[in-house]
Every structure is written in C-alpha cells, then in structure tokens.
Design a protein around this motif. Structure first.
Motif, PDB file in Angstrom:
ATOM      1  N   GLY A 176       0.736  -1.064  -0.247  1.00 40.75           N
ATOM      2  CA  GLY A 176      -0.605   0.275  -0.177  1.00 40.75           C
ATOM      3  C   GLY A 176       1.004   1.624   0.435  1.00 40.75           C
ATOM      4  N   LEU A 177       2.170   1.073   0.608  1.00 38.59           N
ATOM      5  CA  LEU A 177       2.933   2.768   0.426  1.00 38.59           C
ATOM      6  C   LEU A 177       3.342   3.026  -1.029  1.00 38.59           C
ATOM      7  CD1 LEU A 177       6.012   1.405   2.828  1.00 38.59           C
ATOM      8  CD2 LEU A 177       3.572   2.839   3.154  1.00 38.59           C
ATOM      9  N   LYS A 178       3.007   1.467  -2.087  1.00 42.75           N
ATOM     10  CA  LYS A 178       3.770   2.839  -3.246  1.00 42.75           C
ATOM     11  C   LYS A 178       3.253   3.586  -4.286  1.00 42.75           C
ATOM     12  CE  LYS A 178       5.104  -1.238  -6.214  1.00 42.75           C
ATOM     13  NZ  LYS A 178       5.380  -2.443  -6.612  1.00 42.75           N
ATOM     14  N   THR A 179       1.452   3.537  -3.295  1.00 48.73           N
ATOM     15  CA  THR A 179       1.240   4.787  -4.170  1.00 48.73           C
ATOM     16  C   THR A 179       1.636   6.219  -3.828  1.00 48.73           C
ATOM     17  OG1 THR A 179      -1.285   3.163  -4.912  1.00 48.73           O
ATOM     18  CG2 THR A 179      -1.634   5.765  -4.481  1.00 48.73           C
ATOM     19  N   ALA A 180       1.892   5.905  -2.555  1.00 54.58           N
ATOM     20  CA  ALA A 180       1.831   7.691  -1.520  1.00 54.58           C
ATOM     21  C   ALA A 180       3.390   7.693  -2.201  1.00 54.58           C
ATOM     22  CB  ALA A 180       2.391   7.233  -0.261  1.00 54.58           C
ATOM     23  N   LEU A 181       4.418   6.610  -3.098  1.00 54.75           N
ATOM     24  CA  LEU A 181       5.520   6.508  -3.754  1.00 54.75           C
ATOM     25  C   LEU A 181       6.005   7.223  -4.678  1.00 54.75           C
ATOM     26  CD1 LEU A 181       7.417   3.243  -0.804  1.00 54.75           C
ATOM     27  CD2 LEU A 181       7.902   6.245  -0.855  1.00 54.75           C
ATOM     28  N   ARG A 182       4.937   6.699  -5.338  1.00 56.77           N
ATOM     29  CA  ARG A 182       4.654   6.892  -7.015  1.00 56.77           C
ATOM     30  C   ARG A 182       4.602   8.313  -6.942  1.00 56.77           C
ATOM     31  NH1 ARG A 182       1.264   2.054  -7.603  1.00 56.77           N
ATOM     32  NH2 ARG A 182       2.681   0.481  -8.018  1.00 56.77           N
ATOM     33  N   GLU A 183       3.856   9.166  -5.803  1.00 64.31           N
ATOM     34  CA  GLU A 183       2.823  10.496  -6.031  1.00 64.31           C
ATOM     35  C   GLU A 183       3.497  11.128  -5.977  1.00 64.31           C
ATOM     36  OE1 GLU A 183      -0.382  11.156  -3.530  1.00 64.31           O
ATOM     37  OE2 GLU A 183      -1.819  10.408  -4.894  1.00 64.31           O
ATOM     38  N   ILE A 184       5.250  10.966  -5.089  1.00 65.93           N
ATOM     39  CA  ILE A 184       6.151  11.550  -4.696  1.00 65.93           C
ATOM     40  C   ILE A 184       7.056  11.978  -6.013  1.00 65.93           C
ATOM     41  CG2 ILE A 184       8.804  11.299  -2.854  1.00 65.93           C
ATOM     42  CD1 ILE A 184       6.618  10.706  -1.164  1.00 65.93           C
ATOM     43  N   CYS A 185       7.324  10.595  -6.273  1.00 64.27           N
ATOM     44  CA  CYS A 185       7.873  10.458  -7.707  1.00 64.27           C
ATOM     45  C   CYS A 185       7.387  11.836  -8.506  1.00 64.27           C
ATOM     46  CB  CYS A 185       7.861   8.967  -8.114  1.00 64.27           C
ATOM     47  SG  CYS A 185       9.339   8.089  -7.114  1.00 64.27           S
TER      48      CYS A 185
END
Length: 204
Positions: A176-185
């Motif tokens: 579930g962290l991946k969505t937040a990490l992608r938004e930062i990228c």
C-alpha cells in the motif's frame, strides 16, 4: 505528556527554563545549559517514549560521569506509535513547508480488504527536488510495523525512487505504500524504475 519535575525544585539551581517551566535541554547531550545537570526520560519532556528514554539515559549518564567533558550524540529520527485499532505511527519531525506529499488510502488495499481491515491513510513527506523521505504519518492496519521500515528508510536518507526499487511482496500491507511513493516521484519528477515498479500489481 508533562515532564515529571515535581519535587526536584529545579528553579533553585538557576538554569534556564522555557515558557512551561521546563529546563532547556540540549537533546544531543541531555545537559541543561552549561550546568552540571543532565536530565533524561520522564523528567525532560522531549520524547516521552521508552526507547528514547533508554537512549537519553545512556547519553546523560555518560556525560554526567565524564563532566566537564561533554560529548554530543547523534539522535535517531523521532518515532512514536499509538497502539490504537488501527495503529497510528508518526515518524520524523513535524512536516514543514515546501515538502512533497504522497498519500495512499487503505480503503481498497488488497491485503487489508481480505482481512476486513481496509481503513486508513498513509501520508509521506519528502524533500524537493530529490524526493528524499523526511516524515510520515500512518494510520491503518500494520502501521506499527510499517512505521519501523519508514523510520529506517528516513535514517538512511532513502528517496521514494530508491524504495520503489526494493521488492514489495504480494499480497502484503507494505504494498500500500507504493501509491504514496509514486505520488512523490511524480511531484519530484523523478524516475519510478518502471522495469521494477509497473504500477499494475493488484492491491498495490
């Protein structure tokens, strides 16, 4: 939490106090100003958490024993957990201005849905322009464990891009962290390592 200063009569030794009547303490030495006084744990009012108190005790004890030689210590990233249901974890200092924000809802997260625990929100904060993680506020299933991973990542100076290059097992709550990490990228305009993070893994 208020520091446990009752009975110490701290005002009589002439050290500087803040607006709350608490001694001003250097968090890297636990010393009160230039005085031969070192406070830690429940009395200092800085990080009222057991693992932090243990570290503070070691710093204060060492410096009290070697005074007037006082050594500075590197402190870990602030990290606290509230063992609610779901757990709440806060990692890093309060988010400042001009930071990137990435969020991920756990309402539709695969593992959380299977376990009927699909409620929660992750907020990750990162520096501009490189997306290096600075802080996180996590509310949701397993966040008492996931908070540790993010604390370690912040300590290591990891970026959102670097974390997306690491493996995320399916199906796990960590996905579930991946969505937040992608938004930062995306906000930082940095790569998301498409050969390793295609963005289509179910439940991620």
């Amino acid at each position: 939490r208020s520091p446990s200063l009752d009975g110490l009569d701290i005002k009589t030794i002439g050290i500087a106090l803040d607006e709350h009547g608490t001694p001003k303490i250097d968090p890297e030495t636990m010393q009160c100003g230039d005085a031969p006084v070192f406070l830690c744990g429940d009395v200092d009012g800085q990080r009222p958490i057991l693992h932090e108190a243990a570290v503070e005790g070691a710093i204060a004890g060492r410096n009290a024993a070697t005074y007037p030689t006082v050594n500075r210590a590197k402190r870990n990233v602030p990290f606290s957990i509230m063992f609610t249901d779901p757990p709440l974890a806060v990692v890093g200092p309060p988010a400042g201005e001009n930071l990137l924000l990435g969020r991920a809802s756990y309402a539709d997260q695969g593992r959380a849905k299977v376990e009927a625990r699909n409620a929660g929100l992750v907020s990750l904060y990162a520096e501009r322009p490189n997306g290096r993680l600075r802080a996180a506020v996590l509310l949701g299933p397993g966040m008492d464990h996931i908070g540790h991973l993010l604390a370690w990542a912040i300590e290591r100076g990891e970026t959102a891009t670097a974390l997306l290059r690491h493996p995320f097992y399916h199906p796990t709550l960590e996905e579930g962290l991946k969505t937040a990490l992608r938004e930062i990228c995306a906000a930082a305009e940095t790569a998301t390592a498409p050969d390793q993070d295609d963005g289509f893994m179910p439940g991620a």
